[in-house]
Design a protein around this motif. Structure first.
Motif, PDB file in Angstrom:
ATOM      1  N   TRP A 599       0.826  -1.213   0.000  1.00 50.94           N
ATOM      2  CA  TRP A 599       0.000   0.000   0.000  1.00 50.94           C
ATOM      3  C   TRP A 599       0.861   1.264   0.000  1.00 50.94           C
ATOM      4  O   TRP A 599       0.541   2.240  -0.695  1.00 50.94           O
ATOM      5  CB  TRP A 599      -0.923  -0.004   1.218  1.00 50.94           C
ATOM      6  CG  TRP A 599      -2.055  -0.962   1.122  1.00 50.94           C
ATOM      7  CD1 TRP A 599      -2.009  -2.271   0.760  1.00 50.94           C
ATOM      8  CD2 TRP A 599      -3.431  -0.680   1.381  1.00 50.94           C
ATOM      9  NE1 TRP A 599      -3.257  -2.832   0.776  1.00 50.94           N
ATOM     10  CE2 TRP A 599      -4.148  -1.875   1.162  1.00 50.94           C
ATOM     11  CE3 TRP A 599      -4.120   0.452   1.789  1.00 50.94           C
ATOM     12  CZ2 TRP A 599      -5.523  -1.964   1.334  1.00 50.94           C
ATOM     13  CZ3 TRP A 599      -5.503   0.377   1.963  1.00 50.94           C
ATOM     14  CH2 TRP A 599      -6.198  -0.811   1.727  1.00 50.94           C
ATOM     15  N   LYS A 600       1.909   1.260   0.789  1.00 50.27           N
ATOM     16  CA  LYS A 600       2.747   2.449   0.888  1.00 50.27           C
ATOM     17  C   LYS A 600       3.350   2.799  -0.470  1.00 50.27           C
ATOM     18  O   LYS A 600       3.335   3.961  -0.914  1.00 50.27           O
ATOM     19  CB  LYS A 600       3.858   2.215   1.921  1.00 50.27           C
ATOM     20  CG  LYS A 600       4.737   3.436   2.166  1.00 50.27           C
ATOM     21  CD  LYS A 600       5.769   3.150   3.253  1.00 50.27           C
ATOM     22  CE  LYS A 600       6.645   4.381   3.510  1.00 50.27           C
ATOM     23  NZ  LYS A 600       7.650   4.108   4.578  1.00 50.27           N
ATOM     24  N   LYS A 636      -7.056   0.533   7.350  1.00 48.98           N
ATOM     25  CA  LYS A 636      -5.733   0.419   6.746  1.00 48.98           C
ATOM     26  C   LYS A 636      -5.454   1.600   5.823  1.00 48.98           C
ATOM     27  O   LYS A 636      -4.348   2.165   5.825  1.00 48.98           O
ATOM     28  CB  LYS A 636      -5.632  -0.898   5.975  1.00 48.98           C
ATOM     29  CG  LYS A 636      -4.240  -1.179   5.406  1.00 48.98           C
ATOM     30  CD  LYS A 636      -4.170  -2.576   4.815  1.00 48.98           C
ATOM     31  CE  LYS A 636      -2.764  -2.890   4.309  1.00 48.98           C
ATOM     32  NZ  LYS A 636      -2.656  -4.265   3.767  1.00 48.98           N
ATOM     33  N   HIS A 640      -2.533   4.894   6.055  1.00 50.27           N
ATOM     34  CA  HIS A 640      -1.544   5.174   5.015  1.00 50.27           C
ATOM     35  C   HIS A 640      -1.691   6.574   4.425  1.00 50.27           C
ATOM     36  O   HIS A 640      -0.887   6.978   3.575  1.00 50.27           O
ATOM     37  CB  HIS A 640      -1.643   4.140   3.893  1.00 50.27           C
ATOM     38  CG  HIS A 640      -1.000   2.826   4.224  1.00 50.27           C
ATOM     39  ND1 HIS A 640      -1.639   1.842   4.949  1.00 50.27           N
ATOM     40  CD2 HIS A 640       0.245   2.339   3.962  1.00 50.27           C
ATOM     41  CE1 HIS A 640      -0.835   0.811   5.092  1.00 50.27           C
ATOM     42  NE2 HIS A 640       0.311   1.088   4.504  1.00 50.27           N
TER      43      HIS A 640
END
Length: 848
Positions: A599-600, A636, A640
């Protein structure tokens, strides 16, 4: 109907093929389904010509074993073929030519009749003749079934004409999965008899990997049940995916049950409970066998109970009133007892059955060697069917090779039953892998990357850069003969192939993603080419099999860590696949993507479509009722986000929708207000329309001050007077009229709400939303105590939703039933035709 009489016409030069055919027909003869006759059954003293003609006249099915010798035989051609064609054309028998060897048969009198095996491929051209005869027997069984149906209905067998279609049909309809072929079937007679007694609604078959659970279910439906006229058809569903897809499978079954009258997009948003109610309502008293194969993903391992959607299906199958049979297969046993439940835990084959299996392979060994090998293999494997078949396959390579193979694995055979699958993967399959040449290993590794069974032709094309045609054909033949490949056949389609699950597990667990990426790329390129051709036809009218070309590519791209490509493909297909009703399939592949992607990296490097697909995915999870999953992904995503820019507004909108959908209006309002305030401060607009979501939450609190705020947003600087004016404003959409009307209805202003709903109905194009407008109008009529008018509008909403959303229609039907129970005099309204109901409502709507 008694035994079906089969006449076999052949040349004596082809006697070896005739004998093999007889052997493959032995199960049908043993079960008293057929009796066969050929000229070798003429007894001394009988007049052979007279006897042949007599048997030919009595035959219900005539098999022509076609070869150059057969066609050159004057008696076969002038007497047997001539009369056989005459009987076929008169509907007195079914004529089935069976191609043994390649010959010029296109100008014969039977050239327009469909042949066996499929595509008129001669038996001699098959790499494995057992496979050819398996296909032939499948076709003959279908002919038998059709004969039995025609006998009951006193209808003659139709004649095959220019279409070259054999006028017998397969009981398997499209849009269900394909069961595996079982080329060498022995034993399990007790289990088959138990299943066939029809004393139980549900059958649960368990056993360790490779014990033959799928094989037993496949053998029963294709060899036993299909010849019983009591069953309408069978329906096979493969559930071996790790991701849950039962919702999609039930939708597909309902579509099949209703012959397409109920489509996937009409019921895609229904809960599993509503779907099951609809499923059993449509099933009624029909007799169908449903198989749900490999449901291991739906078992709870502590108490060995079913969970999720399968648990609900299982309970419904046990308790609902129906005449069908449901078969489930799973490695784990089920901890449950019920009078309607038959549980079968498969053990190994017996020694006698092991001997029968090895004999069935027609090994080029002396009988005493076969028996000795059988006993040794039985002692080694404890009768485990997969292991026995792997050993038998080794014998095909030579007795010495088989003996060395057995010797090599013997030290590894001291195991408990529960650890057998592990032993197979880690020891036995390693021994087989080590015996393969490089080309065979290449093909096996490629096979492990298949996400759905493929044809031999497609596989050859996909791997052409690694294996030329000759290399592929030889390697493919070797892997088939080693029993590493599962074959799936349908009479009207090309065979498809995949690895046995245990073999696939071995390859994937043995080799890392880097080693496998080359083969994944080959399959991705293949699906790229397929998608390029299919893309112009991408719309919501396509079946699930069409969309699976996209989802297969997405899975392969994920396996290769190519998330950018997976996102592009998901963006391309997401709207169409969801609008088509296959929402669970979209959730499955989207979940696979968002579980594996970094995701990052995706957010920092701004991967195309990451944010849009995240929003689509979470909103879909919410509307599908998967609130825990949606909440976890929202949390989540929030972690982020490094600032309160556009992505934070996106988060606010999705979470506001999440709260609103669960009637958590205060939480939805608070978050939406924060997002709207941030967006109002910025000169850059996100285009996410968070204000509309805020208005929905405000409206549905039914609090006057909130409704007033919602009205202001819906009106978008227009006045109520503009909305309520007599002439319709062309710049105001039907949805706006509907939302404003709903606000007025909640405020108790029924008369003005009715004006809005009338305008909404007239302007709305989307029939689903129009159904809501009719239903809301009916609610207002109930508030005004105009029950008769309310019933007309409820009926109109029901008519619309019955076509588009049967689940919503069921809910309206309950309201209609409640109204008529209190007001039985209104029952006559329900007798009116759809056109009369539509006209009545139209007159009310257009009344000034």
């Amino acid at each position: 109907m008694g035994k079906v009489s089969i006449f076999i016409s052949y040349s004596h030069e082809d006697e070896i093929y005739k004998d093999k055919l007889e052997k493959h027909l032995s199960i049908l003869k043993r079960n008293n389904v057929i009796e066969t006759w050929h000229d070798r059954k003429i007894v001394p003293g009988e007049e052979w010509d007279k006897k042949i003609k007599e048997e030919l006249e009595n035959a219900q099915i005539i098999l022509l074993l076609v070869s150059v010798d057969f066609l050159s035989s004057n008696y076969c051609y002038d007497i047997e073929i001539k009369r056989a064609v005459e009987k076929h054309e008169k509907g007195e028998a079914v004529l089935i030519p069976i191609m043994l060897r390649k010959c010029d048969w296109n100008e014969t009198s039977f050239s327009k009749i469909q042949t066996l095996p499929k595509n008129a491929k001669p038996v001699k051209n098959f790499e494995d003749e057992d496979e050819a005869f398996y296909s032939i027997i499948e076709g003959i069984k279908i002919a038998i079934t059709q004969l039995q149906k025609r006998k009951e209905q006193n209808i003659k067998v139709e004649v095959a004409t220019e279409s070259a279609d054999l006028k017998i049909f397969h009981k398997i309809k499209s849009e269900c999965d394909t069961p595996p072929n079982i080329l060498h079937w022995v034993g399990r007679q007790r289990e088959i008899n138990e299943i066939d007694l029809d004393l139980h609604k549900v059958v649960f078959i368990s056993g360790i990997g490779g014990q033959g659970k799928s094989g037993l279910a496949s053998h029963y439906i294709k060899e036993i049940a299909i010849r019983k006229n009591t069953w309408e058809f069978w329906d096979w569903r493969d559930c071996q995916e790790k991701e849950n897809r039962i919702h999609t499978k039930i939708i597909s079954i309902i579509t099949r049950l209703t012959n397409g009258h109920i489509l996937a997009n009409q019921i895609s948003e229904a809960t599993i409970d509503d779907l099951l109610d609809l499923f059993f309502q449509e099933l009624e008293a029909r007799k169908i066998i449903f198989v749900f194969d490999n449901i291991d993903a739906y078992i709870e391992f502590e108490n060995f109970q079913l969970i999720g959607a399968v648990q609900k299906l299982y309970k419904a199958a046990l308790t609902k009133n129906h005449n069908s049979k449901f078969i489930f297969t799973c490695r784990s046993s089920l901890n449950d007892i019920d009078t309607e439940l038959l549980t079968i835990k498969l053990q190994g084959l017996t020694l006698d059955e092991t001997k029968e299996l090895f004999t069935d392979y027609n090994l080029s060994l002396k009988n005493e060697d076969v028996l000795q090998l059988s006993e040794k293999s039985y002692s080694l494997t404890k009768g485990h069917p997969l292991w026995l078949n792997l050993i038998a396959a080794q014998v095909r390579r030579g007795l010495d090779i088989a003996e060395n193979f057995i010797k090599g694995i013997t030290p590894n055979s001291n195991f408990q039953e529960d650890s057998l699958s592990s032993v197979l993967s880690n020891k036995i399959l390693y021994a087989i892998w080590s015996s393969l040449n490089d080309k065979q290993k290449t093909l096996l590794m490629a096979f492990a990357e298949i996400v759905r069974a493929e044809t031999q032709e497609n596989l050859s094309t996909i791997l052409s850069s690694e294996l030329n045609h000759n290399q592929f054909t030889k390697a493919f033949k070797a892997l088939k003969q080693l029993n590493l490949i599962v074959i799936k056949s349908r009479l009207d389609e090309q065979d498809t192939f995949e690895l046995h699950p245990l073999v696939k597990e071995y390859v994937i667990h043995t080799f890392g993603r880097v080693e496998r990426s080359k083969f994944i790329s080959l399959f991705v390129n293949f699906y790229d080419n397929v998608i390029l051709i299919l893309k112009p036809k991408l719309n919501s009218e396509q079946p699930l099999s069409f969309f699976e070309n996209w989802t297969a590519k997405i899975e392969l791209a994920i396996n290769k860590d190519d998330y950018k490509s997976a996102l592009v493909t998901l963006e391309e297909v997401s709207n169409s696949i969801c609008n088509a009703g296959y929402i669970e399939e979209y959730i499955r592949v989207a979940n696979l993507l968002f579980v594996n992607i970094d995701w990052k990296t995706a957010l920092n490097e701004e991967y195309s479509y990451f944010n849009s697909q995240f929003t689509k995915f979470v909103d879909t999870l919410t509307e599908f009722g998967k609130f825990d999953d949606a909440s976890a992904y929202l949390t989540k995503y929030d972690k982020h986000i490094t600032n309160k820019g556009a992505n934070y507004i996106r988060f606010c909108k999705s979470k506001c929708h999440f709260y609103w959908f669960q009637n958590r209006f205060d939480e939805a309002i608070k978050l939406a207000e924060e997002g709207v305030a941030l967006e109002d401060q910025s000169t850059t607009k996100t285009g996410l329309d968070l204000k509309h979501t805020l208005a929905l939450a405000l409206r549905d609190t039914k609090q006057k001050e909130n409704i007033a705020r919602a009205l202001k947003i819906f009106l978008n600087e227009k006045s109520i007077e503009n909305i309520l004016q007599e002439s319709d404003d062309n710049f105001i959409g039907g949805e706006t009229y509907g939302n404003v009307g709903r606000c007025l209805q909640y405020n108790g202003n029924i008369s003005d709400a009715l004006i809005c709903f009338k305008k909404s109905i007239k302007k709305l194009k989307d029939p689903m939303n129009k159904g809501y407008a009719y239903f809301w109008y009916a609610e207002c009529m109930i508030s005004n105590n105009q029950i008769d008018t309310a019933l007309w509008f409820c009926k109109q909403a029901y008519i619309i939703w019955k076509k588009l959303s049967p689940i919503k229609a069921l809910n309206v039907e309950k309201i209609i039933k409640a109204i008529t129970e209190v007001n039985p005099s209104l029952l006559t309204i329900l007798e009116r035709s759809d056109r009369e109901v539509e006209n009545y409502c139209y007159n009310i709507i257009t009344l000034k």
